[in-house]
Design an enzyme around this catalytic site. Structure first.
Site, PDB file in Angstrom:
ATOM      1  N   LEU A   1     -10.175  -5.900  11.536  1.00  0.00           N
ATOM      2  CA  LEU A   1     -10.166  -5.996  10.077  1.00  0.00           C
ATOM      3  C   LEU A   1      -9.699  -7.386   9.649  1.00  0.00           C
ATOM      4  O   LEU A   1      -8.589  -7.799   9.964  1.00  0.00           O
ATOM      5  CB  LEU A   1      -9.243  -4.930   9.490  1.00  0.00           C
ATOM      6  CG  LEU A   1      -9.091  -4.941   7.966  1.00  0.00           C
ATOM      7  CD1 LEU A   1     -10.389  -4.501   7.305  1.00  0.00           C
ATOM      8  CD2 LEU A   1      -7.941  -4.040   7.534  1.00  0.00           C
TER       9      LEU A   1
ATOM     10  N   HIS B   1       2.847  -7.765  11.511  1.00  0.00           N
ATOM     11  CA  HIS B   1       2.745  -9.127  10.990  1.00  0.00           C
ATOM     12  C   HIS B   1       2.786  -9.055   9.462  1.00  0.00           C
ATOM     13  O   HIS B   1       2.286  -8.100   8.865  1.00  0.00           O
ATOM     14  CB  HIS B   1       1.426  -9.745  11.458  1.00  0.00           C
ATOM     15  CG  HIS B   1       1.316 -11.215  11.249  1.00  0.00           C
ATOM     16  ND1 HIS B   1       1.038 -11.767  10.022  1.00  0.00           N
ATOM     17  CD2 HIS B   1       1.413 -12.260  12.117  1.00  0.00           C
ATOM     18  CE1 HIS B   1       0.976 -13.083  10.139  1.00  0.00           C
ATOM     19  NE2 HIS B   1       1.204 -13.412  11.393  1.00  0.00           N
TER      20      HIS B   1
END
Length: 352
Positions: A125, A229
């Site tokens: 993605l 992240h």
């Protein structure tokens, strides 16, 4: 206008350019032309159903039809770990106790595992920074769930998504520096590149098979286990809205969480519905406030080879959805065709 569609062979060059902006930590989207070319070829064969379901890799691109530019990419792998090993750490617990000394301790551990072998995987993605506005990210991420709802027979019951693990602004991975570097003796980006091109045998050769005690790791490495992240946090929230959850598996390099779900329990499986595209005259009645609550809807065609999905304000009423001509063209559909619909956002009241 934006449309999410099945990838085509001619998208390769634009996809490569997009991959150069991804950065480290996403092994499935590296700017390697050969690897990417091979993957696109597999994706095209997947939509054409010319290879077995477990070997398929369905890649989707988001296209800006006004400019022809690719705005994003995402993918679904039919099954992982069947042709090359698929590793994760499973977070476990070991108890040490002595009644004589009145000592009882619980220690978190990391077990090298192949438990998720054979699962269907959501991956790759990436939304171009220029398009990170409005509902574009939701459209791109959630398109995969509508595809699965339309073709559930193509996938395994267990669905997973490996999330990109935490990195400092400099690109340093605290978990890798605290653990992996001791065994691999190379930089994180180098290891990441090797796994991206399928050179995973070194993992089994170099990683210890016995449980690793989390408490032995540096504090900064412990703190990021299961943490995503910074740029991945929105993607995690979207997956959790669709029914995915964290159950104690993390990536072996950066300790990013692996989210899981049962396909049969996904929101798209439960709430998406089929509708017939109504006549143009049905547009006003289908959008009338008294018959439906206006809300953005995911709408896809039902064609595997030419799968296409858009975001629409048209709400299905009594099995009919009145799509403007422009939206029908984006979907490569016509009046009378069947489409699948799902509300973009979770409904607070499922009966509305």
């Amino acid at each position: 206008m934006l449309v999410v569609r099945a990838i085509k062979a001619e998208d390769l060059d634009a996809l490569y350019v997009m991959a150069t902006q991804v950065g480290s930590g996403m092994t499935t989207l590296k700017p390697d032309m050969k690897m990417m070319g091979d993957r696109v070829a597999i994706a095209v064969a997947s939509f054409a159903e010319s290879i077995p379901p477990e070997k398929r890799d369905y890649m989707f691109v988001m296209e800006d039809t006004d400019t022809g530019r690719l705005a994003g990419v995402c993918a679904i792998k039919g099954a992982v770990g069947l042709t090359e090993p698929f590793y994760n750490y499973r977070i476990g617990t070991l108890v040490h106790s002595s009644r004589e000394l009145d000592v009882f301790t619980r220690m978190d551990t990391l077990y090298l595992s192949n438990d998720l072998t054979g699962s269907t995987e959501l991956c790759s993605l990436f939304l171009h920074p220029d398009y990170r506005t409005g509902n574009n990210g939701k459209l791109l991420s959630k398109s995969r769930f509508l595809f699965i709802a339309q073709f559930p027979h193509l996938f395994t019951e267990k669905l997973i998504a490996e999330m990109r693990g935490y990195q400092e602004e400099s690109g340093r991975s605290p978990f890798y520096e605290g653990l992996g570097r001791h065994f691999f003796k190379m930089d994180f980006d180098h290891v990441d590149d090797l796994t991206a091109v399928g050179k995973k045998s070194f993992i089994a050769e170099l990683m210890p098979r016995q449980p690793l005690y989390v408490a032995y790791l540096p504090d900064d490495a412990q703190a990021v286990i299961g943490k995503v992240h910074t740029s991945t946090a929105p993607a995690r929230r979207l997956l959790e809205q669709e029914g995915m959850y964290f159950e104690g598996y993390v990536d072996i390099f950066d300790a990013g969480p692996v989210l899981q779900a049962r396909v049969s329990e996904l929101r798209a499986m439960r709430d998406s519905t089929l509708a017939e595209i109504g006549l143009a005259g049905d547009w006003d009645s289908a959008c009338a406030p008294e018959t439906a609550v206006a809300e953005p809807m995911l709408v896809s065609n039902t064609t595997l080879k030419d799968f296409r999905m858009i975001l629409s304000q048209s709400v299905p009423v009594a099995g009919i959805v009145a799509l403007p001509d422009a939206e029908q063209q984006l979907l490569h559909c016509h009046t009378g065709d069947t489409v699948r619909t799902l509300s973009l956002n979770l409904r607070k009241n499922p009966h509305v």
